[in-house]
Design a protein around this motif. Structure first.
Motif, PDB file in Angstrom:
ATOM      1  N   ALA A   1       0.973  -1.101  -0.157  1.00 32.24           N
ATOM      2  CA  ALA A   1       0.061   0.181   0.111  1.00 32.24           C
ATOM      3  C   ALA A   1       0.818   1.104  -0.065  1.00 32.24           C
ATOM      4  O   ALA A   1       0.544   2.266  -0.672  1.00 32.24           O
ATOM      5  CB  ALA A   1      -0.923  -0.175   1.325  1.00 32.24           C
ATOM      6  N   VAL A   2       1.958   1.261   0.875  1.00 29.39           N
ATOM      7  CA  VAL A   2       2.869   2.455   0.717  1.00 29.39           C
ATOM      8  C   VAL A   2       3.545   2.598  -0.481  1.00 29.39           C
ATOM      9  O   VAL A   2       3.709   3.770  -1.070  1.00 29.39           O
ATOM     10  CB  VAL A   2       3.982   2.299   1.933  1.00 29.39           C
ATOM     11  CG1 VAL A   2       5.219   3.356   1.721  1.00 29.39           C
ATOM     12  CG2 VAL A   2       3.343   2.440   3.383  1.00 29.39           C
ATOM     13  N   LEU A   3       3.842   1.432  -1.321  1.00 26.71           N
ATOM     14  CA  LEU A   3       4.645   1.502  -2.605  1.00 26.71           C
ATOM     15  C   LEU A   3       3.589   2.341  -3.520  1.00 26.71           C
ATOM     16  O   LEU A   3       3.945   2.920  -4.310  1.00 26.71           O
ATOM     17  CB  LEU A   3       5.283   0.362  -3.022  1.00 26.71           C
ATOM     18  CG  LEU A   3       6.566  -0.157  -2.298  1.00 26.71           C
ATOM     19  CD1 LEU A   3       6.861  -1.524  -2.857  1.00 26.71           C
ATOM     20  CD2 LEU A   3       7.583   0.812  -2.345  1.00 26.71           C
ATOM     21  N   SER A   4       2.180   1.767  -3.376  1.00 29.50           N
ATOM     22  CA  SER A   4       1.293   2.266  -4.342  1.00 29.50           C
ATOM     23  C   SER A   4       1.229   3.791  -4.239  1.00 29.50           C
ATOM     24  O   SER A   4       1.023   4.540  -5.167  1.00 29.50           O
ATOM     25  CB  SER A   4       0.016   1.416  -4.054  1.00 29.50           C
ATOM     26  OG  SER A   4       0.266   0.144  -4.473  1.00 29.50           O
ATOM     27  N   TYR A   5       1.199   4.151  -2.930  1.00 30.22           N
ATOM     28  CA  TYR A   5       0.727   5.452  -2.388  1.00 30.22           C
ATOM     29  C   TYR A   5       1.961   6.529  -3.289  1.00 30.22           C
ATOM     30  O   TYR A   5       1.804   7.362  -3.548  1.00 30.22           O
ATOM     31  CB  TYR A   5       0.963   5.498  -1.019  1.00 30.22           C
ATOM     32  CG  TYR A   5       0.928   6.907  -0.465  1.00 30.22           C
ATOM     33  CD1 TYR A   5      -0.057   7.900  -0.474  1.00 30.22           C
ATOM     34  CD2 TYR A   5       1.979   7.495   0.256  1.00 30.22           C
ATOM     35  CE1 TYR A   5      -0.267   9.333   0.064  1.00 30.22           C
ATOM     36  CE2 TYR A   5       2.098   8.830   0.883  1.00 30.22           C
ATOM     37  CZ  TYR A   5       0.777   9.655   0.714  1.00 30.22           C
ATOM     38  OH  TYR A   5       0.878  10.806   1.437  1.00 30.22           O
ATOM     39  N   CYS A   6       3.278   6.089  -3.060  1.00 31.45           N
ATOM     40  CA  CYS A   6       4.447   6.852  -3.507  1.00 31.45           C
ATOM     41  C   CYS A   6       4.971   6.391  -4.725  1.00 31.45           C
ATOM     42  O   CYS A   6       5.965   7.132  -5.432  1.00 31.45           O
ATOM     43  CB  CYS A   6       5.500   6.992  -2.478  1.00 31.45           C
ATOM     44  SG  CYS A   6       6.328   5.431  -2.059  1.00 31.45           S
TER      45      CYS A   6
END
Length: 137
Positions: free
Chosen positions: A98-103
């Motif tokens: 989710a964090v990688l998708s966010y950034c």
């Protein structure tokens, strides 16, 4: 997941502010041996004066700041490998995903604009993320 997002929010905001100050890397850098030369054989780019040197120094400072923000994102996800998610081991359920998708848009932009220090920071972040996700998406 919310804690991890909170940890990467500030570095992502800083990246968003810094990246527009880096010139796009078009891969068209001129090797020193083919750089334009003045009639006396000196490198024309060196004769521009302090303005060009200041631009290079400024760009290097921004690159270092971008690399630092990427390192902060990597530090935030570094210890997420201890998080185990149910759901058949799906990487998509892991908070790092989710964090990688966010950034992701910022990471892509950094890869297009960054120099060696930025690319090294991206490689380290990628390694940490893959370690947390079990090696693949």
């Amino acid at each position: 997941e919310q804690l991890l997002h909170a940890l990467v929010r500030a570095p992502c905001e800083q990246l968003a502010a810094l990246l527009p100050h880096l010139p796009p890397s078009d891969g068209a850098s001129v090797p020193p041996e083919t750089a334009p030369r003045a009639s006396d054989g000196s490198d024309v780019s060196r004769g521009i004066g302090g303005e060009a040197a200041a631009t290079v120094a400024s760009t290097q400072g921004v690159e270092e700041a971008v690399a630092t923000q990427l390192a902060l994102i990597g530090a935030a996800i570094r210890f997420s490998d201890t998080i185990h998610v149910g759901g058949g081991g799906s990487c998509a359920a892991h908070p790092v995903f989710a964090v990688l998708s966010y950034c992701w848009p910022l990471l892509q932009d950094a890869s297009r604009r960054g120099g060696p220090s930025v690319l090294q920071a991206l490689l380290e972040l990628h390694g940490r993320a893959m370690g947390c996700l079990g090696g693949g998406l």
